[in-house]
Write a protein that holds these residues in place. Structure first.
Motif, mmCIF file in Angstrom:
data_model
loop_
_atom_site.group_PDB
_atom_site.id
_atom_site.type_symbol
_atom_site.label_atom_id
_atom_site.label_comp_id
_atom_site.label_asym_id
_atom_site.label_seq_id
_atom_site.Cartn_x
_atom_site.Cartn_y
_atom_site.Cartn_z
ATOM 1 N N HIS A 86 19.327 -19.887 46.581
ATOM 2 C CA HIS A 86 19.647 -20.853 45.518
ATOM 3 C C HIS A 86 19.883 -22.283 45.992
ATOM 4 C CE1 HIS A 86 23.286 -18.949 46.996
ATOM 5 N NE2 HIS A 86 24.064 -19.848 46.434
ATOM 6 N N ARG A 87 20.062 -22.513 47.299
ATOM 7 C CA ARG A 87 20.266 -23.910 47.737
ATOM 8 C C ARG A 87 19.090 -24.413 48.568
ATOM 9 N NH1 ARG A 87 25.113 -24.373 45.515
ATOM 10 N NH2 ARG A 87 26.584 -22.714 45.907
ATOM 11 N N SER A 135 18.981 -12.020 42.867
ATOM 12 C CA SER A 135 20.292 -12.651 42.715
ATOM 13 C C SER A 135 21.391 -11.902 43.458
ATOM 14 C CB SER A 135 20.617 -12.749 41.229
ATOM 15 O OG SER A 135 21.908 -13.241 41.057
ATOM 16 N N LEU A 137 23.381 -10.703 46.236
ATOM 17 C CA LEU A 137 23.412 -11.216 47.611
ATOM 18 C C LEU A 137 23.825 -10.130 48.593
ATOM 19 C CD1 LEU A 137 25.190 -14.570 46.737
ATOM 20 C CD2 LEU A 137 22.772 -14.227 47.251
ATOM 21 N N GLY A 165 23.891 -17.173 52.598
ATOM 22 C CA GLY A 165 25.084 -17.971 52.900
ATOM 23 C C GLY A 165 26.114 -17.234 53.734
ATOM 24 N N ASP A 166 27.169 -17.942 54.095
ATOM 25 C CA ASP A 166 28.272 -17.357 54.852
ATOM 26 C C ASP A 166 28.924 -16.203 54.083
ATOM 27 O OD1 ASP A 166 28.677 -20.297 53.916
ATOM 28 O OD2 ASP A 166 30.553 -19.302 53.381
ATOM 29 N N GLY A 167 28.949 -16.334 52.741
ATOM 30 C CA GLY A 167 29.544 -15.261 51.933
ATOM 31 C C GLY A 167 28.771 -13.961 52.058
ATOM 32 N N SER A 168 27.471 -14.069 52.244
ATOM 33 C CA SER A 168 26.621 -12.877 52.334
ATOM 34 C C SER A 168 26.940 -12.018 53.552
ATOM 35 C CB SER A 168 25.150 -13.294 52.429
ATOM 36 O OG SER A 168 24.703 -13.752 51.186
ATOM 37 N N ASN A 195 27.672 -23.060 55.078
ATOM 38 C CA ASN A 195 28.081 -24.324 54.444
ATOM 39 C C ASN A 195 29.579 -24.348 54.167
ATOM 40 O OD1 ASN A 195 28.276 -22.576 52.313
ATOM 41 N ND2 ASN A 195 26.775 -23.606 51.015
ATOM 42 N N TYR A 197 31.826 -22.696 52.750
ATOM 43 C CA TYR A 197 32.459 -22.067 51.578
ATOM 44 C C TYR A 197 31.515 -21.071 50.918
ATOM 45 C CZ TYR A 197 36.203 -25.459 51.865
ATOM 46 O OH TYR A 197 37.274 -26.184 52.312
ATOM 47 N N ALA A 198 32.101 -20.035 50.357
ATOM 48 C CA ALA A 198 31.383 -19.147 49.440
ATOM 49 C C ALA A 198 32.168 -19.234 48.132
ATOM 50 C CB ALA A 198 31.367 -17.719 49.962
ATOM 51 N N HIS A 263 30.241 -25.165 43.740
ATOM 52 C CA HIS A 263 29.339 -24.005 43.756
ATOM 53 C C HIS A 263 28.188 -24.193 42.756
ATOM 54 C CE1 HIS A 263 27.937 -19.911 43.886
ATOM 55 N NE2 HIS A 263 28.066 -19.846 42.570
HETATM 56 C C1 LIG Z 1 26.562 -9.146 45.347
HETATM 57 C C2 LIG Z 1 26.874 -10.451 44.662
HETATM 58 N N1 LIG Z 1 28.141 -10.786 44.389
HETATM 59 C C3 LIG Z 1 28.441 -11.959 43.771
HETATM 60 C C4 LIG Z 1 27.410 -12.819 43.391
HETATM 61 C C5 LIG Z 1 27.737 -14.119 42.672
HETATM 62 N N2 LIG Z 1 27.541 -15.259 43.582
HETATM 63 C C6 LIG Z 1 26.412 -16.000 43.558
HETATM 64 S S1 LIG Z 1 26.395 -17.195 44.751
HETATM 65 C C7 LIG Z 1 27.944 -16.745 45.289
HETATM 66 C C8 LIG Z 1 28.580 -17.446 46.459
HETATM 67 C C9 LIG Z 1 27.838 -17.133 47.720
HETATM 68 O O1 LIG Z 1 28.384 -17.850 48.786
HETATM 69 P P1 LIG Z 1 27.521 -18.037 50.093
HETATM 70 O O2 LIG Z 1 26.891 -16.753 50.483
HETATM 71 O O3 LIG Z 1 28.400 -18.674 51.103
HETATM 72 O O4 LIG Z 1 26.355 -19.014 49.629
HETATM 73 P P2 LIG Z 1 26.503 -20.525 49.073
HETATM 74 O O5 LIG Z 1 26.620 -20.411 47.584
HETATM 75 O O6 LIG Z 1 27.698 -21.132 49.718
HETATM 76 O O7 LIG Z 1 25.233 -21.195 49.473
HETATM 77 C C10 LIG Z 1 28.448 -15.694 44.544
HETATM 78 C C11 LIG Z 1 29.784 -15.077 44.752
HETATM 79 C C12 LIG Z 1 26.072 -12.418 43.684
HETATM 80 N N3 LIG Z 1 25.043 -13.187 43.373
HETATM 81 N N4 LIG Z 1 25.831 -11.249 44.339
#
Ligand SMILES: Cc1ncc(C[n+]2csc(CCOP(=O)(O)OP(=O)(O)O)c2C)c(N)n1
Ligand SMILES: [Mg+2]
Length: 351
Positions: A86-87, A135, A137, A165-168, A195, A197-198, A263
């Motif tokens: 998405h970014r 979508s 992640l 992303g870092d959240g992944s 980046n 933050y998640a 976000h």
């Molecule tokens: C399994 C899952 N949980 C929650 C979401 C909702 N969601 C979309 S983007 C996001 C943040 C992800 O953070 P990061 O991976 O760091 O990527 P960034 O947005 O910082 O580029 C979330 C929680 C999703 N898409 N998939």
């Protein structure tokens, strides 16, 4: 609130090195700037369209992170395959998706990549070798790993790449993809877009050890790269791709950068300290590449003007496109016929 695990890119105080790749011509370097500007300009304009109510849903951008997708995509060959997140608009643009089609996608018009069927950033143009964004992640990691498996089984010199992303990195799918890619030594490049933050979660709440070190545990190389330096991104992915197509296996590349906006459009990111933003603003990827090219005597003002004109024309073109015919809403939801991914544009002079 600087965190213990907050990651800053190498050479933060030194400015960008004048040259980090032997493999870029001046035209390549201008092309990189052009795509950074295109991504930034398109997303800025799309945010205005969003505020005018012309972009449904929310809007996500990669402001300040443009180098991660532009630099990486510049290193990919025509037959390679991309799983874009998405970014990472820059990757779609490098691959040849026209800006008018992107604006149409954001506005849900018939001429958008998904013809108005999916939310604004969930797209991938199969005619440019890109998979439609999943979508959940980071399931694109598994898709890229699967494609790399196919390339290996067929003995093809091709590579898959994906961003996440870092959240992944806290999800099980991350580990499954890393493990299988390592066991099978697959031709895949994993770009971890760190980046900081998640959504509102900072790095010290996400992991105790920087995930770039996890690559070693899965038997392959993990490297950190300055995600705000488009040429460093290109070079790191070029090396990773070479390794992949010559049988050397996957690479985890940590692109260290900063999410400079919330976000999504609704998020005022009050949870991000102002000084952190300020610190990263001085390392803006567009400004850095402009300074580099000006030192080479390139007229970057002209590149800016050309890109601005291209964006103006693309917005007009997209606004003139019709909304989709409601009668077609269910078309293309299931694949009656297999629709193969086609090759994309690969503008690097090295191909
Ligand atoms: C399994 C899952 N949980 C929650 C979401 C909702 N969601 C979309 S983007 C996001 C943040 C992800 O953070 P990061 O991976 O760091 O990527 P960034 O947005 O910082 O580029 C979330 C929680 C999703 N898409 N998939
Ligand atoms: Mg993040």
């Amino acid at each position: 609130m600087a965190t213990e695990t907050a990651r800053t890119a190498p050479g933060e105080d030194e400015g960008l090195p004048p040259h980090v790749s032997e493999h870029l011509t001046t035209d390549d370097r201008i092309g990189l700037l052009r795509h950074l500007l295109l991504m930034r300009g398109i997303e800025e304009r799309a945010m205005v369209l969003y505020r005018q109510g012309k972009v449904p849903g929310s809007f996500y951008d990669g402001f300040g992170q443009e180098a991660v997708s532009v630099g990486a995509a510049w290193a990919m060959g025509p037959r390679d395959r991309l799983c874009i997140l998405h970014r990472d608009l820059g990757a779609h643009l490098v691959r040849g998706v026209p800006p008018a089609r992107v604006f149409a996608q954001y506005m849900g018009r018939a001429g958008g990549v998904t013809g108005g069927r999916d939310g604004n950033v969930h797209f991938g143009d199969r005619k440019a070798g890109c998979v439609g964004m999943v979508s959940m992640l980071p399931d694109m990691m598994l898709v890229a790993t699967g494609m790399a498996m196919a390339f290996k089984l067929r003995g093809e010199e091709r590579c898959a790449i994906t961003w996440f992303g870092d959240g992944s990195t806290s999800r099980g799918d991350f580990h499954e993809a890393m493990n299988w890619a390592g066991v099978q030594r697959l031709p895949v490049v994993f770009v971890l877009e760190n980046n900081q933050y998640a959504y509102s979660t900072p790095l010290d709440k996400q992991f105790a050890v920087d995930p770039v070190h996890r690559a070693e545990a899965y038997g392959f190389t993990g490297t950190s790269v300055d995600g705000n330096d488009v040429e460093a991104m290109f070079e790191a992915v070029r090396v990773a791709r070479e390794r992949a197509i010559s049988g050397g296996g996957p690479t985890l590349l940590e692109a260290v950068t900063m999410r400079m906006h919330g976000h999504a459009a609704h998020d005022d990111m009050k949870y991000v300290p102002a000084e952190q933003i300020e610190q990263w603003r001085r390392r803006d990827p567009v400004d850095g590449q402009v300074r580099r090219l000006e030192a080479l005597g390139v007229d970057t003002g002209r590149v800016r003007q050309e890109v601005a004109a291209e964006i103006d024309a693309a917005v007009e073109e997209a606004l003139a496109m019709p909304m989709p015919d409601p009668a077609t809403a269910t078309h293309g939801v299931f694949a009656d016929e297999p629709a193969l991914l086609e090759d994309g544009r690969a503008p690097w002079s090295g191909f």
